[in-house]
Design a protein around this motif. Structure first.
Motif, PDB file in Angstrom:
ATOM      1  N   LYS A 702       2.165  12.415  67.566  1.00 42.06           N
ATOM      2  CA  LYS A 702       1.383  13.646  67.558  1.00 42.06           C
ATOM      3  C   LYS A 702       2.120  14.765  66.833  1.00 42.06           C
ATOM      4  O   LYS A 702       1.524  15.523  66.064  1.00 42.06           O
ATOM      5  CB  LYS A 702       1.064  14.041  69.010  1.00 42.06           C
ATOM      6  CG  LYS A 702       0.396  15.401  69.158  1.00 42.06           C
ATOM      7  CD  LYS A 702      -0.971  15.443  68.529  1.00 42.06           C
ATOM      8  CE  LYS A 702      -1.648  16.789  68.774  1.00 42.06           C
ATOM      9  NZ  LYS A 702      -2.986  16.846  68.138  1.00 42.06           N
ATOM     10  N   PHE A 703       3.405  14.889  67.073  1.00 42.88           N
ATOM     11  CA  PHE A 703       4.178  16.003  66.522  1.00 42.88           C
ATOM     12  C   PHE A 703       5.151  15.499  65.457  1.00 42.88           C
ATOM     13  O   PHE A 703       6.307  15.927  65.404  1.00 42.88           O
ATOM     14  CB  PHE A 703       4.935  16.716  67.644  1.00 42.88           C
ATOM     15  CG  PHE A 703       4.038  17.295  68.705  1.00 42.88           C
ATOM     16  CD1 PHE A 703       3.381  18.488  68.505  1.00 42.88           C
ATOM     17  CD2 PHE A 703       3.835  16.625  69.889  1.00 42.88           C
ATOM     18  CE1 PHE A 703       2.540  19.017  69.471  1.00 42.88           C
ATOM     19  CE2 PHE A 703       3.001  17.143  70.869  1.00 42.88           C
ATOM     20  CZ  PHE A 703       2.345  18.352  70.660  1.00 42.88           C
ATOM     21  N   LYS A 704       4.677  14.574  64.622  1.00 40.56           N
ATOM     22  CA  LYS A 704       5.547  14.018  63.585  1.00 40.56           C
ATOM     23  C   LYS A 704       5.948  15.082  62.564  1.00 40.56           C
ATOM     24  O   LYS A 704       7.062  15.046  62.031  1.00 40.56           O
ATOM     25  CB  LYS A 704       4.852  12.854  62.900  1.00 40.56           C
ATOM     26  CG  LYS A 704       3.526  13.218  62.234  1.00 40.56           C
ATOM     27  CD  LYS A 704       2.886  11.994  61.600  1.00 40.56           C
ATOM     28  CE  LYS A 704       1.558  12.353  60.944  1.00 40.56           C
ATOM     29  NZ  LYS A 704       0.924  11.163  60.315  1.00 40.56           N
ATOM     30  N   ASP A 705       5.054  16.046  62.288  1.00 45.50           N
ATOM     31  CA  ASP A 705       5.414  17.104  61.349  1.00 45.50           C
ATOM     32  C   ASP A 705       6.508  18.002  61.929  1.00 45.50           C
ATOM     33  O   ASP A 705       7.414  18.431  61.206  1.00 45.50           O
ATOM     34  CB  ASP A 705       4.175  17.942  61.004  1.00 45.50           C
ATOM     35  CG  ASP A 705       3.137  17.129  60.252  1.00 45.50           C
ATOM     36  OD1 ASP A 705       3.528  16.142  59.586  1.00 45.50           O
ATOM     37  OD2 ASP A 705       1.937  17.447  60.344  1.00 45.50           O
ATOM     38  N   ARG A 706       6.419  18.282  63.216  1.00 43.97           N
ATOM     39  CA  ARG A 706       7.450  19.111  63.838  1.00 43.97           C
ATOM     40  C   ARG A 706       8.790  18.379  63.859  1.00 43.97           C
ATOM     41  O   ARG A 706       9.853  19.002  63.721  1.00 43.97           O
ATOM     42  CB  ARG A 706       7.022  19.487  65.259  1.00 43.97           C
ATOM     43  CG  ARG A 706       8.082  20.251  66.042  1.00 43.97           C
ATOM     44  CD  ARG A 706       7.570  20.654  67.410  1.00 43.97           C
ATOM     45  NE  ARG A 706       8.615  21.226  68.225  1.00 43.97           N
ATOM     46  CZ  ARG A 706       9.075  22.453  68.143  1.00 43.97           C
ATOM     47  NH1 ARG A 706       8.563  23.266  67.229  1.00 43.97           N
ATOM     48  NH2 ARG A 706      10.045  22.891  68.929  1.00 43.97           N
ATOM     49  N   LEU A 707       8.752  17.072  64.027  1.00 45.49           N
ATOM     50  CA  LEU A 707       9.993  16.309  64.076  1.00 45.49           C
ATOM     51  C   LEU A 707      10.635  16.151  62.703  1.00 45.49           C
ATOM     52  O   LEU A 707      11.718  15.571  62.600  1.00 45.49           O
ATOM     53  CB  LEU A 707       9.731  14.928  64.680  1.00 45.49           C
ATOM     54  CG  LEU A 707       9.333  14.928  66.161  1.00 45.49           C
ATOM     55  CD1 LEU A 707       9.041  13.517  66.636  1.00 45.49           C
ATOM     56  CD2 LEU A 707      10.428  15.546  67.009  1.00 45.49           C
ATOM     57  N   LYS A 708       9.982  16.625  61.655  1.00 41.71           N
ATOM     58  CA  LYS A 708      10.585  16.615  60.335  1.00 41.71           C
ATOM     59  C   LYS A 708      11.375  17.890  60.053  1.00 41.71           C
ATOM     60  O   LYS A 708      12.020  18.002  59.012  1.00 41.71           O
ATOM     61  CB  LYS A 708       9.502  16.436  59.268  1.00 41.71           C
ATOM     62  CG  LYS A 708       8.813  15.081  59.313  1.00 41.71           C
ATOM     63  CD  LYS A 708       7.722  14.982  58.259  1.00 41.71           C
ATOM     64  CE  LYS A 708       7.014  13.631  58.343  1.00 41.71           C
ATOM     65  NZ  LYS A 708       5.905  13.526  57.348  1.00 41.71           N
ATOM     66  N   THR A 709      11.297  18.872  60.967  1.00 37.63           N
ATOM     67  CA  THR A 709      12.055  20.099  60.809  1.00 37.63           C
ATOM     68  C   THR A 709      13.444  19.924  61.402  1.00 37.63           C
ATOM     69  O   THR A 709      13.792  18.868  61.931  1.00 37.63           O
ATOM     70  CB  THR A 709      11.312  21.256  61.494  1.00 37.63           C
ATOM     71  OG1 THR A 709      11.225  20.994  62.904  1.00 37.63           O
ATOM     72  CG2 THR A 709       9.899  21.405  60.930  1.00 37.63           C
ATOM     73  N   ALA A 710      14.241  20.984  61.329  1.00 36.27           N
ATOM     74  CA  ALA A 710      15.593  20.927  61.892  1.00 36.27           C
ATOM     75  C   ALA A 710      15.582  21.137  63.394  1.00 36.27           C
ATOM     76  O   ALA A 710      16.432  20.601  64.111  1.00 36.27           O
ATOM     77  CB  ALA A 710      16.483  21.983  61.220  1.00 36.27           C
ATOM     78  N   VAL A 711      14.634  21.909  63.901  1.00 36.93           N
ATOM     79  CA  VAL A 711      14.605  22.250  65.327  1.00 36.93           C
ATOM     80  C   VAL A 711      13.910  21.161  66.143  1.00 36.93           C
ATOM     81  O   VAL A 711      14.354  20.823  67.246  1.00 36.93           O
ATOM     82  CB  VAL A 711      13.907  23.613  65.530  1.00 36.93           C
ATOM     83  CG1 VAL A 711      13.797  23.955  67.004  1.00 36.93           C
ATOM     84  CG2 VAL A 711      14.673  24.698  64.795  1.00 36.93           C
ATOM     85  N   GLY A 712      12.818  20.611  65.617  1.00 36.51           N
ATOM     86  CA  GLY A 712      12.009  19.674  66.387  1.00 36.51           C
ATOM     87  C   GLY A 712      12.764  18.473  66.927  1.00 36.51           C
ATOM     88  O   GLY A 712      12.688  18.170  68.127  1.00 36.51           O
ATOM     89  N   PRO A 713      13.523  17.742  66.112  1.00 34.39           N
ATOM     90  CA  PRO A 713      14.223  16.565  66.656  1.00 34.39           C
ATOM     91  C   PRO A 713      15.230  16.909  67.751  1.00 34.39           C
ATOM     92  O   PRO A 713      15.369  16.170  68.722  1.00 34.39           O
ATOM     93  CB  PRO A 713      14.908  15.975  65.417  1.00 34.39           C
ATOM     94  CG  PRO A 713      14.167  16.506  64.262  1.00 34.39           C
ATOM     95  CD  PRO A 713      13.682  17.858  64.665  1.00 34.39           C
TER      96      PRO A 713
END
Length: 946
Positions: A702-713
């Motif tokens: 669902k949040f694959k785009d957020r997990l591509k940032t530095a903060v998300g992962p």
């Protein structure tokens, strides 16, 4: 003139007889060659040939004259008989074919007369049969019309059956006649009228609406005085029409009087007054409704229908219709009453169990007995028997739906909370004894006597096996004896001593016999304050003081003492080299190989600062070491904090509620074990683990785009880590309760969440490590030809970009990760950049003077990253604890501008322990020209490590 024969055609063969030869000759003659003599010769030749032939015939006859005469007589006899036979045939032909008296004409006249008579007889017979059949059809059709007009529809239907049989038995020659086709059309119209009147009478006998069901025992036919009973109407309807009416009745009955009654609170009344029987529905208030009433209303409806309608059906149709209602009714009871009414709370199960028993009794009484479904497998009873498993499965679906809503809800940045964790090792106690030394304790060994190497070794504890006599002379002799100790704040600002522009050289020139001072290493005096840390001090005391600066700066009374408080005079001790070597080796142990992410727990020590020294002033050289047991003081284990998403708290609350409900359900014993043989509550308890599995599977998608940032992962890593810890807490809190069905699943989920947390953390760090490496590798391109201004600008841009990227990462990660992970991650990214620069610069085969200065400037740009590892300016940085190559890299920038004397001095003092021998040799060859001094220096470097 003869037609010329083409040359390609075959030529005529030569004639074989005289006539042909003569004809050929005549043909070949022309006007010029044709003469009387030629014609005479032809005639003579022909005459001669005739005579020869006659002689040959004569000779042949006389050769066997008796035989010839016999054959001649036979021929004459045959000719005579032929003439006689011809005359006899002529006479017979005259006898047979004589038009008036001949046999054949007479026979033909007789046959013709007989055929005509036969045809007339057949025509008369067919006409009689046709008229007779038409007469019967006319009488029967008249009877049908009369019955339809009188309203005697059942008799009319019976007559229609008789007339239909007459139509089928009609002679073949009558089937396609106009009169028969017209009769069929009229018959179809009459039968359709009768069936239409029957259907109309049925619709007035059985009236169904959403609110009432009316059944009339008898009804009058329209436009007549005849009254028909319901059984007569049902028996007279055609099979197709009756099937259609029953299908419509079954559909409306299920919609209005079964499904609706089972779904909504309803009151039911039945009235039986002449001339009708009526069942009426009224909506009821839902406040005090008993669900058993709904089943009672359906039962009353079935009883009413069985008494007043199904009893009037033909026997064959009655059983079929009643059985066709069984499966829809059972399905409706399950889907519209039992399944929707299945409670979502354990406290309401007792009332629902009573409803289930009532539904089983309803199935026995009305479905099995009343409707005659004797071969049914009793699905309601089977469902009620497995109600416990159904309840658990339905609760599981609702629980997972609720968890899915929580997991897929949009990310809210402000919806986060802080979690505190202990930073002690797993096998470390809550309270750690810390050894506190007296002011007179010589174990610190900072200002030990220069003539007592034993005291220094005992104080530091470095290289116990080293030979004291092999140590170089104390470097303190190169410093003025009048140099005062700088204040702690001043040394802290330049604890590393790498900033040339900030240093002053107040010391006088050294004596000629003493070793010369370094000229181009960026230091006026050796300073061991930057790495003179005490490994023997307790690690937790350092953590307790250093990490507190994350939230607020430490007070002046903090037990942590700045490393700058160590006297600079002690930095000239020969033991500094041994200290540096052990510190470098320590860092190498924690980061073995090119990928430090292989073992995150061993990447770097958890403490962000070196082990603190006591706040008391360092002992003087005249103070003897104090012998005796150390003083122990308890230190509370420090804590760190990190951010967790608010959705995680909701997930944990949901997991705890599910486990509590599952335990309560399992302890109730109100249901039998489910079909699989598992104990009650197993499915419900395992739903708690399914929530965690659902989170692990849905969130990254669902949040694959957020997990591509530095903060998300990193935030996701924190969430998984917190979930793992909370599952462990839940397991510990419920250890005395029965969680056996889900214990293994919770352990598995906890392990996987922890692995997922570590994986996302490590993968993210490795991604930015590779990014830093790629920026320098692609931008600097090996730091070659930096003397060229354009190449230098490219290298400067790459190094500046790396610094900016690492600072940006630090700014984003600092508010999310706990301090240990934060410094470890930033340290790994910084280490990747430094390692790339070290590898590229040390690989240069030749470094001219201009390039060496520029490379030193590029290296110093990366010194700005040291500020990321400073929490308090009074304590200095702890970059070496997380960047193992920092000391080596710091010396590299100095070696770029150092002389061979400086390099020899640093090598002798042990400051270059991080460099391999071949690296130092390659660097000296690249920096300096081929001279005897360089050769001696290389030999010294090579021999010094052997």
């Amino acid at each position: 003139m003869a037609f010329p024969i083409p040359s390609h055609l075959p030529r005529r063969p030569n004639p074989q007889d005289v006539s042909s030869e003569i004809l050929m000759k005549i043909d070949e003659a022309t006007n010029q060659t044709l003469t009387a003599s030629l014609a005479t010769s032809w005639l003579a030749e022909l005459e001669a040939t005739i005579q020869a032939t006659e002689r040959h015939v004569y000779d042949r006859i006389h050769l066997d004259l008796p035989q010839f005469e016999q054959q001649l007589e036979s021929s004459k006899s045959v000719q005579t008989r032929l003439q006689s036979l011809a005359s006899n045939v002529d006479g017979l032909n005259q006898t047979l074919s004589q038009p008036e008296t001949g046999l054949i004409p007479t026979l033909l006249r007789s046959l013709t007369a007989h055929a005509t008579l036969t045809q007339e007889s057949a025509d008369a017979t067919v006409r009689h049969e046709t008229l007779s059949h038409l007469l019967r059809c006319r009488k029967e059709f008249g009877s049908i019309l009369s019955l339809v007009e009188k309203g005697q529809l059942p008799q009319a239907i019976q007559s229609c059956a008789v007339f239909d049989q007459l139509l089928q038995d009609a002679p073949a020659h009558l089937q396609q006649t106009n009169v028969m086709l017209d009769l069929k059309r009229k018959f179809q119209a009459a039968r359709s009228r009768a069936e239409e009147q029957l259907s109309e009478a049925y619709t007035r006998s059985v009236v169904m609406s959403p609110k009432s069901l009316t059944i009339l025992p008898s009804v009058a036919v329209r436009q007549s005085e005849t009254i028909l009973s319901l059984p007569e109407i049902l028996a007279s309807l055609s099979e197709t029409s009756l099937s259609s009416h029953l299908t419509t009745l079954r559909r409306d009955l299920m919609n209005y009087y079964v499904d609706h009654v089972l779904q909504q609170p309803t009151s039911l009344t039945i009235s039986s007054e002449i001339p009708e029987n009526r069942l009426t529905l009224f909506p009821s208030p839902p406040n005090s409704e008993n669900l058993n009433t709904r089943l009672d209303n359906v039962a009353a409806t079935l009883k009413f229908l069985s008494t007043h309608f199904m009893a009037s059906l033909p026997p064959s149709e009655s059983l079929t219709f009643s059985r066709s209602l069984c499966k829809p009714i059972v399905t409706s009871v399950l889907s519209n009453l039992l399944v929707p009414s299945l409670p979502s709370s354990f406290d309401l199960l007792s009332q629902f169990i009573a409803l289930g028993k009532h539904a089983v009794a309803f199935e026995d009484e009305y479905v099995i007995r009343l409707l005659g479904d004797e071969k049914s497998d009793r699905p309601i009873k089977a469902w009620v028997d497995g109600m416990g498993g159904t309840y658990e499965r339905q609760r599981r679906v609702k629980i997972l739906d609720a968890s899915r809503v929580i997991i897929l809800s949009p990310e809210v940045t402000g919806d986060r909370f802080v979690v505190e964790v202990d930073i002690r090792q797993d096998n470390q106690p809550e309270v750690v004894p810390v050894q506190v030394e007296d002011d007179t304790d010589a174990s610190w060994g900072l200002n030990g006597s220069s003539n007592s190497s034993e005291a220094v070794d005992d104080g530091w504890g470095f290289d116990d096996d080293a030979d004291p006599e092999s140590a170089p002379a104390p470097a303190s002799s190169s410093l003025p004896a009048t140099e005062p100790d700088p204040p702690a704040e001043e040394v802290a600002e330049d604890g590393w001593g790498f900033d040339d522009e900030d240093e002053a050289d107040p010391s006088p020139e050294p004596e000629p016999e003493e070793p010369p001072e370094p000229e181009a290493n960026g230091h006026d005096e050796p300073d061991d304050d930057a790495w003179g840390w005490n490994d023997d001090a307790p690690a937790d005391s350092a953590q307790d003081t250093a990490w507190d600066a994350w939230d607020e700066p430490p007070t002046k009374s903090s037990p942590a003492v700045n490393k700058a408080s160590i006297s600079p005079a002690s930095t000239s001790s020969p033991k500094m080299a041994t200290r540096l070597e052990k510190l470098a080796n320590k860092g190498k142990k924690h980061l073995n190989g090119s990928s430090p992410l292989a073992s995150p727990s061993l990447v770097a020590p958890r403490q962000p600062a070196p082990a603190p020294v006591p706040s008391s002033p360092p002992p003087t050289t005249s103070s003897p070491p104090k012998k005796g047991p150390p003083t122990l003081s308890p230190v509370v284990v420090p804590k760190e904090s990190y951010l967790v998403s608010g959705r995680i708290r909701q997930i944990i609350n949901l997991v705890e509620d599910v486990l509590a409900e599952g335990q309560k359900f399992a302890a109730s014993k109100i249901f039998l074990p489910i079909e699989t043989g598992l104990p009650a509550g197993t499915v419900l308890l395992q739903s708690a683990a399914s929530i965690l599995d659902l989170y692990r599977s849905l969130y990254p998608v669902k949040f694959k785009d957020r997990l591509k940032t530095a903060v998300g992962p990193m935030q996701f890593s924190n969430d998984c880590l917190f979930l793992s810890g909370e599952i462990a807490r839940i397991q510990a809190a419920t250890a005395a309760k029965k969680l056996a069905p889900v214990e293994d699943r919770l352990v598995e989920c906890r392990t996987r969440l922890k692995i997922m947390s570590e994986s996302w953390y490590e993968d993210t760090v490795e991604h930015y490590r590779q990014t830093s490496n790629d920026i320098i590798s692609q931008g600097a391109q090996g730091f070659t030809s930096t003397a060229d201004q354009d190449r230098y600008d490219e290298c400067e841009t790459a190094v500046s970009r790396v610094v900016q990227e690492i600072k940006r990462l630090a700014q984003q990660w600092k508010g999310i990760l706990n301090k240990s992970k934060y410094y470890t991650a930033i340290g790994m990214v910084t280490e990747a950049a430094l390692s790339r620069v070290l590898e590229d610069i040390l690989a240069l085969p030749d470094i001219p003077e201009v390039e060496s200065h520029r490379l030193s400037e590029l290296c110093r740009m990366l010194h700005a990253l040291e500020a990321l590892f400073v929490e308090d300016t009074h304590q200095g940085s702890f970059v070496v604890a997380y960047v193992p190559s920092w000391l080596k890299f710091s010396y590299l920038s100095e070696l770029m501008e150092a002389s061979m004397v400086d390099i020899s001095y640093l090598f002798d003092s042990g400051a270059l322990v991080d460099f391999e021998t071949d690296e130092l040799v390659r660097l000296v060859r690249a920096l300096f020209a081929d001279t005897p001094l360089r050769t001696n220096t290389i030999n010294k470097l090579t021999a010094g490590r052997q």
